[in-house]
Design a protein around this motif. Structure first.
Motif, PDB file in Angstrom:
ATOM      1  N   GLY A  57       0.812  -1.216   0.000  1.00 55.85           N
ATOM      2  CA  GLY A  57       0.000   0.000   0.000  1.00 55.85           C
ATOM      3  C   GLY A  57       0.835   1.251   0.000  1.00 55.85           C
ATOM      4  N   SER A  58       0.160   2.357   0.168  1.00 56.97           N
ATOM      5  CA  SER A  58       0.801   3.669   0.230  1.00 56.97           C
ATOM      6  C   SER A  58       1.071   3.994   1.694  1.00 56.97           C
ATOM      7  N   ILE A  59       2.334   4.270   2.021  1.00 58.73           N
ATOM      8  CA  ILE A  59       2.768   4.386   3.410  1.00 58.73           C
ATOM      9  C   ILE A  59       3.228   5.800   3.716  1.00 58.73           C
ATOM     10  N   THR A  60       2.739   6.339   4.846  1.00 57.52           N
ATOM     11  CA  THR A  60       3.102   7.679   5.285  1.00 57.52           C
ATOM     12  C   THR A  60       3.476   7.632   6.757  1.00 57.52           C
ATOM     13  N   PRO A  61       4.614   8.229   7.137  1.00 58.65           N
ATOM     14  CA  PRO A  61       4.938   8.285   8.571  1.00 58.65           C
ATOM     15  C   PRO A  61       3.986   9.241   9.283  1.00 58.65           C
ATOM     16  N   VAL A  62       3.599   8.887  10.515  1.00 61.62           N
ATOM     17  CA  VAL A  62       2.714   9.721  11.322  1.00 61.62           C
ATOM     18  C   VAL A  62       3.240   9.786  12.748  1.00 61.62           C
ATOM     19  N   GLY A  63       2.717  10.746  13.497  1.00 55.41           N
ATOM     20  CA  GLY A  63       3.025  10.852  14.913  1.00 55.41           C
ATOM     21  C   GLY A  63       1.909  10.246  15.745  1.00 55.41           C
ATOM     22  N   GLU A  64       2.152  10.097  17.022  1.00 61.21           N
ATOM     23  CA  GLU A  64       1.133   9.539  17.912  1.00 61.21           C
ATOM     24  C   GLU A  64      -0.161  10.335  17.853  1.00 61.21           C
ATOM     25  N   SER A  65      -0.068  11.657  17.747  1.00 61.54           N
ATOM     26  CA  SER A  65      -1.271  12.496  17.729  1.00 61.54           C
ATOM     27  C   SER A  65      -2.102  12.286  16.468  1.00 61.54           C
ATOM     28  N   ASP A  66      -1.529  11.641  15.439  1.00 58.91           N
ATOM     29  CA  ASP A  66      -2.258  11.374  14.198  1.00 58.91           C
ATOM     30  C   ASP A  66      -3.005  10.043  14.231  1.00 58.91           C
ATOM     31  N   LEU A  67      -2.791   9.246  15.264  1.00 59.17           N
ATOM     32  CA  LEU A  67      -3.418   7.927  15.333  1.00 59.17           C
ATOM     33  C   LEU A  67      -4.818   8.015  15.932  1.00 59.17           C
ATOM     34  N   PRO A  68      -5.811   7.366  15.288  1.00 60.68           N
ATOM     35  CA  PRO A  68      -7.119   7.234  15.940  1.00 60.68           C
ATOM     36  C   PRO A  68      -6.960   6.458  17.241  1.00 60.68           C
ATOM     37  N   GLY A  69      -7.887   6.653  18.184  1.00 61.07           N
ATOM     38  CA  GLY A  69      -7.788   6.097  19.536  1.00 61.07           C
ATOM     39  C   GLY A  69      -7.462   4.626  19.622  1.00 61.07           C
ATOM     40  N   ASP A  70      -8.158   3.774  18.839  1.00 64.63           N
ATOM     41  CA  ASP A  70      -7.887   2.339  18.895  1.00 64.63           C
ATOM     42  C   ASP A  70      -6.452   2.036  18.483  1.00 64.63           C
ATOM     43  N   TYR A  71      -6.005   2.674  17.427  1.00 67.08           N
ATOM     44  CA  TYR A  71      -4.641   2.447  16.949  1.00 67.08           C
ATOM     45  C   TYR A  71      -3.609   2.985  17.935  1.00 67.08           C
ATOM     46  N   LEU A  72      -3.928   4.083  18.597  1.00 67.46           N
ATOM     47  CA  LEU A  72      -3.005   4.636  19.589  1.00 67.46           C
ATOM     48  C   LEU A  72      -2.738   3.596  20.672  1.00 67.46           C
ATOM     49  N   THR A  73      -3.800   2.981  21.160  1.00 64.20           N
ATOM     50  CA  THR A  73      -3.673   1.947  22.189  1.00 64.20           C
ATOM     51  C   THR A  73      -2.899   0.739  21.679  1.00 64.20           C
ATOM     52  N   LEU A  74      -3.183   0.321  20.445  1.00 65.32           N
ATOM     53  CA  LEU A  74      -2.567  -0.886  19.904  1.00 65.32           C
ATOM     54  C   LEU A  74      -1.111  -0.711  19.474  1.00 65.32           C
ATOM     55  N   LEU A  75      -0.722   0.509  19.102  1.00 66.25           N
ATOM     56  CA  LEU A  75       0.593   0.677  18.484  1.00 66.25           C
ATOM     57  C   LEU A  75       1.596   1.519  19.261  1.00 66.25           C
ATOM     58  N   ALA A  76       1.140   2.520  19.985  1.00 65.67           N
ATOM     59  CA  ALA A  76       2.066   3.482  20.612  1.00 65.67           C
ATOM     60  C   ALA A  76       2.483   3.007  22.003  1.00 65.67           C
ATOM     61  N   HIS A  77       3.281   1.962  22.028  1.00 60.65           N
ATOM     62  CA  HIS A  77       3.762   1.406  23.297  1.00 60.65           C
ATOM     63  C   HIS A  77       5.063   0.667  23.033  1.00 60.65           C
ATOM     64  N   SER A  78       5.717   0.267  24.089  1.00 62.90           N
ATOM     65  CA  SER A  78       6.960  -0.489  23.937  1.00 62.90           C
ATOM     66  C   SER A  78       6.807  -1.884  24.540  1.00 62.90           C
ATOM     67  N   GLY A  79       5.660  -2.489  24.232  1.00 58.95           N
ATOM     68  CA  GLY A  79       5.401  -3.850  24.676  1.00 58.95           C
ATOM     69  C   GLY A  79       5.343  -4.789  23.485  1.00 58.95           C
ATOM     70  N   HIS A  80       5.232  -6.069  23.778  1.00 57.26           N
ATOM     71  CA  HIS A  80       5.102  -7.072  22.726  1.00 57.26           C
ATOM     72  C   HIS A  80       3.714  -6.980  22.103  1.00 57.26           C
ATOM     73  N   MET A  81       3.656  -6.987  20.788  1.00 63.33           N
ATOM     74  CA  MET A  81       2.377  -6.895  20.093  1.00 63.33           C
ATOM     75  C   MET A  81       1.502  -8.112  20.379  1.00 63.33           C
ATOM     76  N   THR A  82       2.093  -9.279  20.547  1.00 59.72           N
ATOM     77  CA  THR A  82       1.309 -10.479  20.860  1.00 59.72           C
ATOM     78  C   THR A  82       0.451 -10.240  22.099  1.00 59.72           C
ATOM     79  N   ILE A  83       1.062  -9.750  23.159  1.00 58.98           N
ATOM     80  CA  ILE A  83       0.356  -9.512  24.422  1.00 58.98           C
ATOM     81  C   ILE A  83      -0.700  -8.428  24.240  1.00 58.98           C
ATOM     82  N   THR A  84      -0.336  -7.354  23.539  1.00 60.20           N
ATOM     83  CA  THR A  84      -1.257  -6.237  23.320  1.00 60.20           C
ATOM     84  C   THR A  84      -2.482  -6.687  22.529  1.00 60.20           C
ATOM     85  N   LEU A  85      -2.273  -7.433  21.446  1.00 58.52           N
ATOM     86  CA  LEU A  85      -3.397  -7.893  20.624  1.00 58.52           C
ATOM     87  C   LEU A  85      -4.289  -8.866  21.394  1.00 58.52           C
TER      88      LEU A  85
END
Length: 183
Positions: A29-57
């Motif tokens: 797809g078409s990829i654009t870098p974004v900041g945390e403030s650009d993420l919708p709420g669900d994505y902010l919770t799922l992506l803006a952390h320094s944990g394992h994605m397996t545990i988060t999902l």
């Protein structure tokens, strides 16, 4: 910490990782870098952390996840794969991910489990009780290309988000990740 001045460098690194499995890259797809403030709420919770994605999902979806290897590249001390994570509860795919691992220094059993491809990486590293640190490197907005859209069961062009991260194992950079999620 994400450093905006490095977004071009991060995009180049991420595209290099993706290109091994998405050729042409337009399939991703078409990829654009974004900041945390650009993420919708669900994505902010799922992506803006320094944990394992397996545990988060698994926490977010209230279901364990299974891994499905879509492609892999094997070298003597390196392993890369493109895989999908799906909920055990209903089989819905919740992540498309690419990882590249430096296998040197990992215990033989951990290497074996990674290469077998039956268990999500995060679960393998956690069960092995290895000292690990997940570093969030960059966040992405992606207009899903044809293949990514099929993988996530979304219409082509749907906006999804992802992250690039690195996992240090025993203080050594060992894993590079591109993780694209579906809430």
């Amino acid at each position: 910490m994400i450093y905006p001045e490095k977004s071009g460098e991060r995009l180049h690194d991420m595209l290099g990782l993706a290109q091994a499995f998405f050729e042409p890259l337009a399939e991703l797809g078409s990829i654009t870098p974004v900041g945390e403030s650009d993420l919708p709420g669900d994505y902010l919770t799922l992506l803006a952390h320094s944990g394992h994605m397996t545990i988060t999902l698994e926490a977010w979806h209230e279901s364990l996840v299974n891994v499905h290897v879509e492609g892999e590249v094997r070298e003597p001390d390196r392993y890369a794969r493109h895989s999908l994570l799906s909920r055990q509860s209903d089989g819905r795919v919740v992540q498309s991910g690419i990882m590249r691992i430096d296998l040197t220094g990992l215990p033989a059993e951990v290497r074996r489990q990674i290469e077998v491809g039956e268990t999500p990486l995060g679960r393998i590293l956690i069960r092995a009780e290895l000292l690990r640190e997940v570093e969030l490197l960059a966040l992405w907005r992606i207009a899903a290309g044809p293949r990514l859209a099929r993988e996530l069961d979304l219409p082509q062009g749907t906006i999804v988000h992802g992250r690039s991260a690195r996992i240090l194992v025993e203080g050594r950079p060992a894993v590079e990740l591109l993780e694209i999620v579906r809430p």
